[in-house]
Design a protein around this motif. Structure first.
Motif, short mmCIF file in Angstrom:
data_model
loop_
_atom_site.label_atom_id
_atom_site.label_comp_id
_atom_site.label_asym_id
_atom_site.label_seq_id
_atom_site.Cartn_x
_atom_site.Cartn_y
_atom_site.Cartn_z
N ARG A 91 -53.14 71.39 -37.71
CA ARG A 91 -53.26 69.96 -37.40
C ARG A 91 -52.41 69.59 -36.19
O ARG A 91 -52.85 68.84 -35.31
CB ARG A 91 -52.86 69.11 -38.61
N GLU A 92 -51.19 70.14 -36.13
CA GLU A 92 -50.31 69.86 -34.99
C GLU A 92 -50.93 70.36 -33.69
O GLU A 92 -50.91 69.66 -32.67
CB GLU A 92 -48.94 70.53 -35.20
N LEU A 93 -51.49 71.55 -33.72
CA LEU A 93 -52.12 72.11 -32.53
C LEU A 93 -53.35 71.30 -32.10
O LEU A 93 -53.58 71.10 -30.91
CB LEU A 93 -52.49 73.57 -32.75
N LYS A 94 -54.12 70.84 -33.08
CA LYS A 94 -55.28 69.99 -32.76
C LYS A 94 -54.83 68.69 -32.11
O LYS A 94 -55.45 68.22 -31.15
CB LYS A 94 -56.09 69.69 -34.02
N GLU A 96 -52.04 68.23 -30.39
CA GLU A 96 -51.59 68.57 -29.04
C GLU A 96 -52.77 68.77 -28.10
O GLU A 96 -52.75 68.30 -26.96
CB GLU A 96 -50.74 69.85 -29.07
N LEU A 97 -53.77 69.46 -28.58
CA LEU A 97 -54.96 69.69 -27.76
C LEU A 97 -55.65 68.38 -27.42
O LEU A 97 -56.10 68.16 -26.29
CB LEU A 97 -55.92 70.64 -28.49
N GLY A 98 -55.71 67.48 -28.40
CA GLY A 98 -56.30 66.16 -28.15
C GLY A 98 -55.55 65.41 -27.07
O GLY A 98 -56.15 64.76 -26.21
N LYS A 102 -56.88 64.13 -23.39
CA LYS A 102 -56.71 62.74 -22.94
C LYS A 102 -56.08 62.71 -21.56
O LYS A 102 -56.50 61.94 -20.70
CB LYS A 102 -55.85 61.95 -23.93
N GLN A 103 -55.05 63.52 -21.34
CA GLN A 103 -54.38 63.57 -20.05
C GLN A 103 -55.34 64.03 -18.96
O GLN A 103 -55.37 63.48 -17.86
CB GLN A 103 -53.16 64.49 -20.09
N LEU A 104 -56.13 65.06 -19.27
CA LEU A 104 -57.11 65.56 -18.30
C LEU A 104 -58.15 64.50 -17.97
O LEU A 104 -58.52 64.30 -16.80
CB LEU A 104 -57.81 66.82 -18.82
N ALA A 105 -58.62 63.80 -18.97
CA ALA A 105 -59.60 62.74 -18.75
C ALA A 105 -59.01 61.64 -17.89
O ALA A 105 -59.67 61.12 -16.98
CB ALA A 105 -60.08 62.19 -20.09
N GLU A 106 -57.76 61.29 -18.14
CA GLU A 106 -57.09 60.25 -17.36
C GLU A 106 -56.92 60.70 -15.92
O GLU A 106 -57.16 59.92 -14.98
CB GLU A 106 -55.71 59.94 -17.98
#
Length: 111
Positions: A91-94, A96-98, A102-106
């Protein structure tokens, strides 16, 4: 009902002959022979001894899990607390990946 193939696999894995298995489960060698021929069944006490003394997984012994030729042991199982730790880490890794997505999309939107 216990499959004869599972008892045979168990005996092979532990290098047991009929007499040695009989001694472990407190039955006569002739009773073991009859179990192996399919003429009789193990007593519930004998099954309990197999499970406890040899660490056999009950679901394997009763044919609910695994290959009949490959003995499944209780020690092969992963403890519930270990599973919970791994699920928490996933869950933590998911999460972080999310955040990375978000950062890439921004960043793409700003360009």
């Amino acid at each position: 009902m216990i499959e004869v193939a599972r008892i045979a696999a168990l005996m092979k894995a532990h290098h047991l002959n009929t007499s040695e298995l009989a001694e472990i489960v407190h039955l006569s060698p002739s009773k073991i022979s009859k179990v192996l021929s399919g003429d009789q069944k193990f007593t519930s006490d004998a099954l309990g001894i197999l499970i406890k003394e040899l660490g056999i997984h009950p679901n394997w012994l009763f044919g609910h899990e695994g290959d009949p030729q490959t003995v499944l042991y209780m020690k092969d199982l992963v403890h519930k607390s270990e599973v919970e730790k791994l699920e928490t880490r996933i869950r933590e890794l998911k999460d972080e990946l999310g955040e990375v997505y978000k950062q890439l999309a921004e960043e793409r939107r700003v360009k």
